[in-house]
Scaffold this motif. Structure first.
Motif, PDB file in Angstrom:
ATOM      1  N   ALA A  50      29.802 -36.011   5.074  1.00 43.13           N
ATOM      2  CA  ALA A  50      30.077 -35.086   6.171  1.00 43.13           C
ATOM      3  C   ALA A  50      31.566 -35.024   6.471  1.00 43.13           C
ATOM      4  O   ALA A  50      32.289 -36.005   6.363  1.00 43.13           O
ATOM      5  CB  ALA A  50      29.310 -35.502   7.414  1.00 43.13           C
ATOM      6  N   ASP A  51      32.002 -33.845   6.861  1.00 46.41           N
ATOM      7  CA  ASP A  51      33.363 -33.597   7.325  1.00 46.41           C
ATOM      8  C   ASP A  51      33.211 -33.071   8.745  1.00 46.41           C
ATOM      9  O   ASP A  51      32.655 -31.989   8.953  1.00 46.41           O
ATOM     10  CB  ASP A  51      34.032 -32.571   6.414  1.00 46.41           C
ATOM     11  CG  ASP A  51      35.419 -32.164   6.874  1.00 46.41           C
ATOM     12  OD1 ASP A  51      35.793 -32.465   8.027  1.00 46.41           O
ATOM     13  OD2 ASP A  51      36.122 -31.530   6.079  1.00 46.41           O
ATOM     14  N   ASP A  52      33.679 -33.823   9.714  1.00 47.13           N
ATOM     15  CA  ASP A  52      33.453 -33.495  11.122  1.00 47.13           C
ATOM     16  C   ASP A  52      34.041 -32.159  11.567  1.00 47.13           C
ATOM     17  O   ASP A  52      33.706 -31.667  12.638  1.00 47.13           O
ATOM     18  CB  ASP A  52      33.992 -34.610  12.026  1.00 47.13           C
ATOM     19  CG  ASP A  52      33.194 -35.888  11.895  1.00 47.13           C
ATOM     20  OD1 ASP A  52      32.031 -35.815  11.453  1.00 47.13           O
ATOM     21  OD2 ASP A  52      33.733 -36.959  12.227  1.00 47.13           O
ATOM     22  N   SER A  53      34.907 -31.553  10.769  1.00 46.82           N
ATOM     23  CA  SER A  53      35.482 -30.268  11.178  1.00 46.82           C
ATOM     24  C   SER A  53      34.481 -29.118  11.048  1.00 46.82           C
ATOM     25  O   SER A  53      34.661 -28.077  11.666  1.00 46.82           O
ATOM     26  CB  SER A  53      36.753 -29.961  10.385  1.00 46.82           C
ATOM     27  OG  SER A  53      36.469 -29.863   9.013  1.00 46.82           O
ATOM     28  N   TRP A  54      33.407 -29.304  10.280  1.00 51.23           N
ATOM     29  CA  TRP A  54      32.387 -28.263  10.096  1.00 51.23           C
ATOM     30  C   TRP A  54      31.279 -28.509  11.114  1.00 51.23           C
ATOM     31  O   TRP A  54      30.255 -29.081  10.814  1.00 51.23           O
ATOM     32  CB  TRP A  54      31.873 -28.274   8.667  1.00 51.23           C
ATOM     33  CG  TRP A  54      32.977 -28.043   7.700  1.00 51.23           C
ATOM     34  CD1 TRP A  54      33.745 -28.989   7.093  1.00 51.23           C
ATOM     35  CD2 TRP A  54      33.489 -26.779   7.271  1.00 51.23           C
ATOM     36  NE1 TRP A  54      34.683 -28.383   6.301  1.00 51.23           N
ATOM     37  CE2 TRP A  54      34.555 -27.031   6.387  1.00 51.23           C
ATOM     38  CE3 TRP A  54      33.136 -25.457   7.546  1.00 51.23           C
ATOM     39  CZ2 TRP A  54      35.287 -26.016   5.778  1.00 51.23           C
ATOM     40  CZ3 TRP A  54      33.864 -24.448   6.936  1.00 51.23           C
ATOM     41  CH2 TRP A  54      34.919 -24.726   6.065  1.00 51.23           C
ATOM     42  N   MET A 135      24.652 -26.653  16.542  1.00 49.82           N
ATOM     43  CA  MET A 135      25.895 -26.255  17.206  1.00 49.82           C
ATOM     44  C   MET A 135      26.928 -27.387  17.277  1.00 49.82           C
ATOM     45  O   MET A 135      28.081 -27.137  17.570  1.00 49.82           O
ATOM     46  CB  MET A 135      25.601 -25.737  18.610  1.00 49.82           C
ATOM     47  CG  MET A 135      24.782 -24.459  18.608  1.00 49.82           C
ATOM     48  SD  MET A 135      25.579 -23.085  17.734  1.00 49.82           S
ATOM     49  CE  MET A 135      26.844 -22.658  18.921  1.00 49.82           C
ATOM     50  N   GLU A 136      26.532 -28.618  17.010  1.00 46.83           N
ATOM     51  CA  GLU A 136      27.451 -29.749  17.019  1.00 46.83           C
ATOM     52  C   GLU A 136      27.111 -30.666  15.849  1.00 46.83           C
ATOM     53  O   GLU A 136      25.945 -30.923  15.577  1.00 46.83           O
ATOM     54  CB  GLU A 136      27.347 -30.530  18.326  1.00 46.83           C
ATOM     55  CG  GLU A 136      27.798 -29.753  19.542  1.00 46.83           C
ATOM     56  CD  GLU A 136      27.689 -30.562  20.821  1.00 46.83           C
ATOM     57  OE1 GLU A 136      27.540 -31.805  20.737  1.00 46.83           O
ATOM     58  OE2 GLU A 136      27.760 -29.952  21.886  1.00 46.83           O
ATOM     59  N   GLU A 137      28.143 -31.122  15.157  1.00 50.26           N
ATOM     60  CA  GLU A 137      27.994 -32.057  14.048  1.00 50.26           C
ATOM     61  C   GLU A 137      27.038 -31.534  12.971  1.00 50.26           C
ATOM     62  O   GLU A 137      26.211 -32.270  12.428  1.00 50.26           O
ATOM     63  CB  GLU A 137      27.550 -33.427  14.557  1.00 50.26           C
ATOM     64  CG  GLU A 137      28.552 -34.060  15.503  1.00 50.26           C
ATOM     65  CD  GLU A 137      28.130 -35.437  15.989  1.00 50.26           C
ATOM     66  OE1 GLU A 137      27.181 -36.022  15.439  1.00 50.26           O
ATOM     67  OE2 GLU A 137      28.775 -35.913  16.927  1.00 50.26           O
ATOM     68  N   ALA A 138      27.176 -30.260  12.653  1.00 48.44           N
ATOM     69  CA  ALA A 138      26.286 -29.637  11.672  1.00 48.44           C
ATOM     70  C   ALA A 138      26.403 -30.280  10.298  1.00 48.44           C
ATOM     71  O   ALA A 138      25.401 -30.486   9.618  1.00 48.44           O
ATOM     72  CB  ALA A 138      26.568 -28.144  11.576  1.00 48.44           C
TER      73      ALA A 138
END
Length: 191
Positions: A50-54, A135-138
């Protein structure tokens, strides 16, 4: 890689490139802004992190000629630009509900264009699940789904406009049933 793996990879490259091209056309029509796909990036599913910016995403399960997971992920800035282009705020009663609805519908349209193009190429059918809007941490949610799916590989494209104000990650995770190639089973979506 074996010859079969090379052939599977080439077939997956062809199919997902067709899908990404149609996804970018759908975004272009919906946003009235030219959106183009990158070259595909192939990864072993175990390498996906995961990349938290997405942060925002719409995730689907695909069943049929090509089964697996499909994700459309956006960072906050791109999500907001997309929402501004889709929603007439002066006509909105409940902004939060409208925002979620617009993003979910955008995901439906783009995923349908994407997978319909692949199905047409295969001469078969691909059905999409009800979308899971995150909507968050997708990307973290999607990474968990990839890990749980048992998939062998994934293919990722970045869809962008020339100004890079709109950035979208389109990710295909084929079902592990046939080693990541065309199959009937796909991992479940829990939401």
């Amino acid at each position: 890689m074996t010859e079969t793996s090379d052939q599977e990879r080439e077939r997956l490259y062809e199919l997902t490139s067709i899908g990404a091209s149609h996804a970018s056309m759908a975004f272009t029509m919906l946003l009235n802004r030219a959106i183009a796909p990158s070259a595909p990036a192939f990864r072993e599913a175990g390498e996906y992190s995961a990349d938290d910016s997405w942060t925002t995403g719409v995730i689907f399960r695909a069943d049929g000629e090509l089964s697996g997971l499909v994700a459309i992920l956006l960072p906050i800035a791109a999500r907001d630009v997309v929402a501004e282009r889709l929603i007439r705020w002066e006509e909105v009663g409940d902004p939060h509900q409208t925002f979620d609805s617009a993003l979910g519908e955008l995901g439906n349209i783009v995923a349908s264009h994407t997978m319909s193009a692949i199905a047409d190429r295969l001469g078969g059918r691909i059905l999409l699940s009800v979308p899971l809007l995150v909507m968050e941490e997708a990307d973290s949610a999607f990474a968990s789904m990839v890990a749980e799916s048992g998939a062998n590989r994934c293919v990722e494209f970045e869809l962008t406009d020339s100004a890079r104000e709109i950035q979208v990650r389109l990710i295909f995770v084929p079902s592990p049933k046939t080693g990541g190639d065309v199959g009937e089973d796909s991992p479940p979506i829990d939401g």
